[in-house]
Design a protein around this motif. Structure first.
Motif, short mmCIF file in Angstrom:
data_model
loop_
_atom_site.label_atom_id
_atom_site.label_comp_id
_atom_site.label_asym_id
_atom_site.label_seq_id
_atom_site.Cartn_x
_atom_site.Cartn_y
_atom_site.Cartn_z
N THR A 190 0.87 -1.17 0.00
CA THR A 190 0.00 0.00 0.00
C THR A 190 0.90 1.23 0.00
O THR A 190 2.09 1.15 0.31
CB THR A 190 -0.93 0.04 1.23
OG1 THR A 190 -0.12 0.08 2.40
CG2 THR A 190 -1.83 -1.18 1.26
N GLU A 191 0.32 2.37 -0.37
CA GLU A 191 1.08 3.61 -0.44
C GLU A 191 0.29 4.71 0.24
O GLU A 191 -0.94 4.78 0.11
CB GLU A 191 1.38 4.00 -1.89
CG GLU A 191 2.24 2.99 -2.63
CD GLU A 191 2.34 3.25 -4.13
OE1 GLU A 191 1.53 4.08 -4.63
OE2 GLU A 191 3.19 2.64 -4.79
N ARG A 192 1.00 5.56 0.96
CA ARG A 192 0.36 6.69 1.64
C ARG A 192 1.08 7.98 1.29
O ARG A 192 2.30 8.05 1.34
CB ARG A 192 0.38 6.48 3.16
CG ARG A 192 -0.25 7.61 3.96
CD ARG A 192 -0.38 7.23 5.43
NE ARG A 192 0.89 6.82 6.00
CZ ARG A 192 1.82 7.66 6.46
NH1 ARG A 192 1.62 8.96 6.41
NH2 ARG A 192 2.94 7.20 6.99
N LYS A 193 0.32 8.98 0.88
CA LYS A 193 0.89 10.26 0.46
C LYS A 193 1.49 11.01 1.65
O LYS A 193 0.87 11.09 2.72
CB LYS A 193 -0.22 11.11 -0.17
CG LYS A 193 0.24 12.41 -0.80
CD LYS A 193 0.91 12.18 -2.13
CE LYS A 193 1.09 13.48 -2.89
NZ LYS A 193 1.88 13.32 -4.10
N PHE A 213 5.72 9.57 -1.17
CA PHE A 213 4.95 8.44 -0.69
C PHE A 213 5.67 7.70 0.42
O PHE A 213 6.91 7.63 0.46
CB PHE A 213 4.70 7.42 -1.83
CG PHE A 213 3.75 7.90 -2.88
CD1 PHE A 213 2.39 7.74 -2.71
CD2 PHE A 213 4.22 8.53 -4.02
CE1 PHE A 213 1.51 8.18 -3.68
CE2 PHE A 213 3.35 8.97 -4.99
CZ PHE A 213 1.99 8.80 -4.82
N GLU A 222 -6.10 -4.59 -1.61
CA GLU A 222 -5.41 -3.38 -1.17
C GLU A 222 -4.31 -3.00 -2.15
O GLU A 222 -4.10 -1.81 -2.43
CB GLU A 222 -4.82 -3.60 0.22
CG GLU A 222 -5.86 -3.63 1.33
CD GLU A 222 -5.25 -4.00 2.67
OE1 GLU A 222 -5.72 -3.47 3.71
OE2 GLU A 222 -4.30 -4.82 2.70
N ASP A 223 -3.61 -3.98 -2.68
CA ASP A 223 -2.56 -3.69 -3.66
C ASP A 223 -3.16 -3.11 -4.94
O ASP A 223 -2.64 -2.14 -5.49
CB ASP A 223 -1.76 -4.96 -3.98
CG ASP A 223 -0.63 -4.71 -4.97
OD1 ASP A 223 0.49 -4.38 -4.54
OD2 ASP A 223 -0.88 -4.80 -6.19
N ARG A 258 -4.15 0.76 -5.19
CA ARG A 258 -3.19 1.84 -5.40
C ARG A 258 -2.87 2.04 -6.88
O ARG A 258 -2.14 2.96 -7.24
CB ARG A 258 -1.88 1.53 -4.65
CG ARG A 258 -1.15 0.34 -5.22
CD ARG A 258 0.20 0.08 -4.61
NE ARG A 258 0.78 -1.13 -5.17
CZ ARG A 258 1.37 -1.19 -6.35
NH1 ARG A 258 1.47 -0.10 -7.09
NH2 ARG A 258 1.85 -2.32 -6.80
N ARG A 259 -3.42 1.19 -7.75
CA ARG A 259 -3.10 1.29 -9.17
C ARG A 259 -3.86 2.42 -9.84
O ARG A 259 -4.83 2.94 -9.30
CB ARG A 259 -3.33 -0.06 -9.85
CG ARG A 259 -2.38 -1.11 -9.28
CD ARG A 259 -2.56 -2.50 -9.81
NE ARG A 259 -1.62 -3.39 -9.12
CZ ARG A 259 -0.38 -3.66 -9.54
NH1 ARG A 259 0.06 -3.13 -10.67
NH2 ARG A 259 0.40 -4.46 -8.84
N ALA A 306 -7.12 7.68 -4.57
CA ALA A 306 -5.67 7.68 -4.42
C ALA A 306 -4.96 8.07 -5.71
O ALA A 306 -3.77 8.40 -5.70
CB ALA A 306 -5.19 6.30 -3.96
N GLU A 348 -2.85 11.16 -5.77
CA GLU A 348 -1.61 11.23 -5.01
C GLU A 348 -0.36 11.15 -5.88
O GLU A 348 0.74 11.41 -5.41
CB GLU A 348 -1.58 10.10 -3.96
CG GLU A 348 -2.69 10.24 -2.92
CD GLU A 348 -2.73 9.09 -1.94
OE1 GLU A 348 -1.99 8.11 -2.16
OE2 GLU A 348 -3.48 9.17 -0.96
N ASP A 349 -0.51 10.79 -7.15
CA ASP A 349 0.65 10.64 -8.03
C ASP A 349 0.38 11.33 -9.37
O ASP A 349 -0.34 10.81 -10.21
CB ASP A 349 0.95 9.15 -8.26
CG ASP A 349 2.23 8.94 -9.06
OD1 ASP A 349 2.86 9.94 -9.48
OD2 ASP A 349 2.60 7.77 -9.28
#
Length: 419
Positions: free
Chosen positions: A66-69, A77, A89-90, A93-94, A134, A137-138
């Motif tokens: 998982t990734e968090r900003k 991240f 969960e994986d 994040r895509r 999410a 976030e990127d």
């Protein structure tokens, strides 16, 4: 791998569902620790998160994460990997739902796939849609979506995804992108089937004005209708770019097509729709872009030649041998004939990237290619030796070589005109 499960994910699943060739396969491992991976012979290679190379196939296997900003840009991240991170969960994040589908390594039917975000439904509807919030976030995901639009030319962008991208631009997220990632995505998008779609989507969400204002300024700038029936310079730029894709040109040619008319965006309003001296302004602007994005030298150098000389190449049909040779010399064609051929490709795209001219011939390319071959056929060594024996020195010897090449070009032209 009895302790944990391995899934095929992302583009490999998407392309298999679309019936497209699968070039690279992404693997996700759920329920494993780094220690378990290395114990099985996997080699750790990930710098920012746990990625391992398979001991036999050398394909990459990533632990579910998982990734968090925690900051601006695509590097801001905190990555979390643990054996209890689930596949869902994986996938969350895509970037896009069509890239958030997973299946067993040997999956054969859609029923075997794990698709919690309805990516198969969006594939059937031909929609590019973000997976979760999410996405914001990127900012690289904006570029990736635009690139996918250039590849999947009949896919649309979900309205809520376009709204989200506009919010990201307004929040300054794209301003934090690093040059290497911008060029990586732009260069890949340029090589897709319809690269204009990438830039049109970036323009629609406001990102183009932030990333490439030199191009964004071209829309709404008029050109002379007798030469450009499409009138709008931005429309022309996209037509040229798509022609470069249609003719299957290499990256350097496509980048040159993208940049060749940047100067028209800075033409004084009181002389429009004429664009006097736009070539010089185009060179100055594209060199700034190359510096900003760390563009490779081969792309930069070709773009500079095309921006500076494309008008002269278009008008070369009436040039006499001496003027033709001067044009070849300005393009450094004798020393770099392959690059000159690419410049001619770009100019053909420019000429045919106009409304109603898409199927037109471009005889300038054949004429200049032939003139160059005639010039290259001159054996300069004997010419230089003869000039030296006659007492000539330095520049005078170079002038003698140029005269011999001019004579060869004249002979080639005379032969062409007589046949």
């Amino acid at each position: 791998m009895s302790e944990f499960k391995v899934f095929k994910v992302g583009g490999a699943v998407r392309d298999q569902l679309l019936g497209l060739p699968v070039n690279d396969t992404d693997w996700v491992v759920v329920g494993a620790t780094p220690e378990q991976m290395t114990a099985r012979g996997f080699v750790p290679v990930g710098r920012d998160f746990p990625v391992f190379l398979h001991p036999q196939t050398h394909e990459e296997y990533a632990l579910a994460r998982t990734e968090r900003k925690n900051g601006m840009g695509y590097r801001g991240f905190v990555v979390h990997t643990a054996a209890d991170v689930t596949l869902e969960e994986d996938l969350a994040r895509r970037d896009l739902t069509i890239n958030a589908i997973a299946g067993p390594a040997d999956w054969k039917t859609p029923g075997e796939l794990f698709d919690p975000y309805h990516g198969q439904q969006d594939l059937r509807a031909k929609v590019l849609r973000h997976v979760t919030d999410a996405f914001r976030e990127d900012p690289v995901r904006i570029l990736r979506l635009a690139r996918f639009a250039a590849r999947f030319t009949d896919f649309s962008v979900a309205p809520e995804t376009m709204d989200l991208m506009r919010e990201m631009v307004a929040a300054g997220e794209v301003d934090a992108l690093v040059p290497e990632r911008i060029w990586q995505e732009i260069s890949r998008g340029l090589m897709e089937e319809q690269p204009s779609r990438m830039f049109n989507i970036l323009r629609d969400c406001g990102a183009l004005a932030r990333l490439l204002p030199e191009l964004d300024k071209l829309w709404g700038v008029p050109q002379r209708a007798e030469y450009h029936p499409e009138v709008d310079t931005g429309v022309h730029a996209m037509m040229v770019l798509d022609m470069s894709a249609r003719l299957q040109t290499p990256l350097a040619v496509r980048f040159a097509c993208l940049c060749h008319d940047f100067g028209k965006g800075t033409t004084p309003a009181d002389i429009l729709p004429r664009h006097i001296d736009h070539e010089r302004r185009s060179v100055n602007l594209l060199l700034q872009v190359c510096e900003r994005w760390c563009v490779p030298n081969d792309c930069k150098e070709l773009a500079e030649v095309v921006a500076r000389e494309h008008g002269n190449i278009h008008r070369s049909g009436d040039l006499k041998p001496a003027a033709l040779l001067r044009l070849l010399e300005r393009c450094d064609a004798v020393r770099k004939p392959e690059r000159f051929e690419q410049a001619l490709q770009a100019c053909e795209c420019d000429a045919r990237g106009r409304l109603g001219f898409e199927e037109s011939a471009y005889p300038q390319r054949q004429r200049l290619s032939g003139a160059l071959q005639a010039a290259l056929a001159v054996e300069t060594g004997p010419v230089a030796q003869a000039a030296a024996k006659s007492g000539l020195k330095g520049k005078a010897i170079g002038d003698a070589v140029a005269k011999a090449r001019e004579k060869a070009v004249a002979g080639w032209l005379a032969n062409v005109h007589s046949t």
